[in-house]
Design an enzyme around this catalytic site. Structure first.
Site, short mmCIF file in Angstrom:
data_model
loop_
_atom_site.label_atom_id
_atom_site.label_comp_id
_atom_site.label_asym_id
_atom_site.label_seq_id
_atom_site.Cartn_x
_atom_site.Cartn_y
_atom_site.Cartn_z
N TYR A 181 -8.43 16.01 -3.27
CA TYR A 181 -7.72 15.47 -2.11
C TYR A 181 -6.81 16.54 -1.50
O TYR A 181 -6.11 17.25 -2.24
CB TYR A 181 -6.92 14.25 -2.56
N ASP B 65 -7.68 10.87 -10.92
CA ASP B 65 -7.37 10.17 -9.67
C ASP B 65 -8.51 9.17 -9.44
O ASP B 65 -9.63 9.56 -9.13
CB ASP B 65 -7.27 11.21 -8.53
N ARG C 190 15.98 0.68 -8.95
CA ARG C 190 15.28 1.96 -9.17
C ARG C 190 14.71 2.01 -10.58
O ARG C 190 13.63 2.53 -10.82
CB ARG C 190 16.20 3.16 -8.93
N LYS D 166 -4.83 2.58 -0.72
CA LYS D 166 -6.24 2.45 -0.39
C LYS D 166 -6.77 1.09 -0.87
O LYS D 166 -6.29 0.07 -0.44
CB LYS D 166 -7.00 3.64 -0.96
C1 LIG Z 1 -4.74 8.90 -0.19
C2 LIG Z 1 -5.05 9.63 -1.44
C3 LIG Z 1 -4.03 10.25 -2.19
C4 LIG Z 1 -2.59 10.29 -1.73
O1 LIG Z 1 -2.04 9.03 -1.64
P1 LIG Z 1 -0.88 8.61 -0.58
O2 LIG Z 1 -0.69 7.18 -0.88
O3 LIG Z 1 -1.41 8.90 0.79
O4 LIG Z 1 0.31 9.45 -0.89
C5 LIG Z 1 -4.40 10.86 -3.36
N1 LIG Z 1 -5.68 10.90 -3.79
C6 LIG Z 1 -6.68 10.32 -3.08
C7 LIG Z 1 -8.06 10.39 -3.61
C8 LIG Z 1 -6.39 9.67 -1.89
O5 LIG Z 1 -7.39 9.14 -1.19
#
Ligand SMILES: *Cc1c(COP(=O)(O)O)cnc(C)c1O
Length: 383
Positions: A102, A175, A50, A200
């Site tokens: 998001y 982000d 962890r 992603k």
């Molecule tokens: C998918 C996504 C998230 C969240 O991520 P997870 O891995 O699904 O928890 C946050 N911001 C954006 C722009 C995303 O596409």
């Protein structure tokens, strides 16, 4: 070599030939939850997974290098990465977020606001003069940006926002999921924190859910690491291993995603059944110039409006070929989704209207298939 390596080389070769035991070229996967003390009462780098893990650390260090930050923290999902950043705020601290962020970010900060863990404000960040007024009034401790936005791909000027953030000495967190470190580096433009859903593009193979937070300074990185350990949000070693494998081909993949997205955007722009097409690579897109200025590419995401609304959307999803109807994005496979009922379902009808998400809107994540095949699949859907 004394010359600083290109980022593509760093992503591809990270951690190679570091195994001292057998000389494995690819760094081994350390699944162990614990590490034996070599000597009683003597501190060592790893004791418990962890807190620290060699496989996860390679991924963290590489992402920090690619984003030009001091250090990275790998989490179990993108949302746990966002929640980790939210831990930096207290009950009286204000945060400004984009009104079209998001859906999961919107839900998390709304819930934290509801229970008075922090004060969240969702504003339109695209008109800088209005945004400046919001900062002067709210005096935020954190400004959250998501550029380009989802699903309309609107970019905000990161440098301009960093400048405005100085009014209230706010931290700027970006982000960067939609572009990956291959196409945009917010820290180099002045932001303090970068967050990724590695689910992603970074992993890129649609088989891991993960996240990352990269901090510009040692002080911020230490704070984030302390919260990560305290809240136990660390990513699993196996997930880190897979994500690292994906990262090695990031640049190659981003180039193809972008080429395919541009090809699809052009085909959609010339179709009579399609209204607006949102792809920053098109000169008609409102963010074309700013995207060109601060990004290294336009990315693999686009969306478009079907003139016939929801009935036309139903027909399209029934007929379209080669695009899977699914949430998520950034994988090797092409996807279509309906933001109104899928990714942006947590927003109320009014909030969706403000964010420009209509019932006829379809989002595409352009995958790595052959472009001509994708165009045929799309045209079948539009017949
Ligand atoms: C998918 C996504 C998230 C969240 O991520 P997870 O891995 O699904 O928890 C946050 N911001 C954006 C722009 C995303 O596409």
């Amino acid at each position: 070599m004394t010359k600083k390596l290109n980022k593509d080389t760093i992503a591809t070769r990270t951690g190679l030939e570091t195994d001292s035991q057998h000389g494995a070229v690819v760094p081994p996967l350390y699944l162990s939850s614990n590490f034996a003390f070599k000597q009683f009462e003597k501190e060592q780098k790893y004791d418990y997974t962890r807190c620290g893990n060699p496989t996860r650390d390679i991924l963290a260090e590489t992402l920090a290098e690619l984003e030009e930050g001091f250090g990275g923290t790998i989490t179990s999902s993108g949302l746990s990465a966002i929640n980790l950043v939210a831990n930096l705020l207290g009950a009286n601290d204000h945060v400004i977020l984009p009104h079209d962020c998001y859906g999961g970010t919107f839900r998390l900060f709304s819930m934290l606001h509801e229970k008075k863990a922090l004060r969240a404000h969702f504003v339109n960040q695209n008109v800088l003069s209005d945004f400046e007024k919001s900062i002067k009034k709210i005096k935020p401790k954190l400004i959250w940006i998501e550029t380009p936005s989802n699903p309309l791909l609107q970019s905000v000027d990161i440098k301009a926002i960093v400048k405005l953030a100085k009014i209230s000495k706010a931290l700027v967190a970006a982000d960067n999921t939609f572009l990956s470190p291959a196409l945009q580096n917010p820290l180099a433009l002045g932001a303090d924190i970068v967050m990724h859903s590695t689910t992603k593009y970074i992993n890129g193979h649609s088989d891991v859910v993960g996240g990352a937070v990269i901090a510009k300074t040692r002080k911020l990185h230490d704070q984030i690491q302390e919260w990560a350990n305290a809240t136990g949000v660390a990513g699993a070693p196996f997930d880190s291993y897979l994500t690292l494998r994906g990262l090695r081909t990031l640049n190659l993949r981003m180039n193809t995603h972008e080429r395919n997205a541009m090809g699809l955007a052009e085909v959609l722009s010339n179709n009579k059944k399609v209204g607006a097409v949102y792809y920053p690579g098109l000169e008609s897109h409102p963010s074309h110039l700013i995207a060109k200025k601060q990004q290294k590419g336009f990315g693999g995401m686009l969306s478009f409006e079907l003139k016939g609304g929801l009935p036309a959307v139903r027909k399209f999803f029934k007929n379209v070929e080669l695009f899977s109807l699914a949430e998520s994005l950034g994988g090797f496979e092409s996807l279509v989704c309906h933001p109104y009922t899928m990714t942006h379902a947590p927003l109320t009808a009014k909030e969706k209207k403000t964010a420009g998400i209509s019932e006829g809107l379809i989002r595409i994540s352009a995958g790595l298939e052959d472009l001509d095949d994708l165009i045929d699949g799309l045209r079948t859907g539009l017949k």
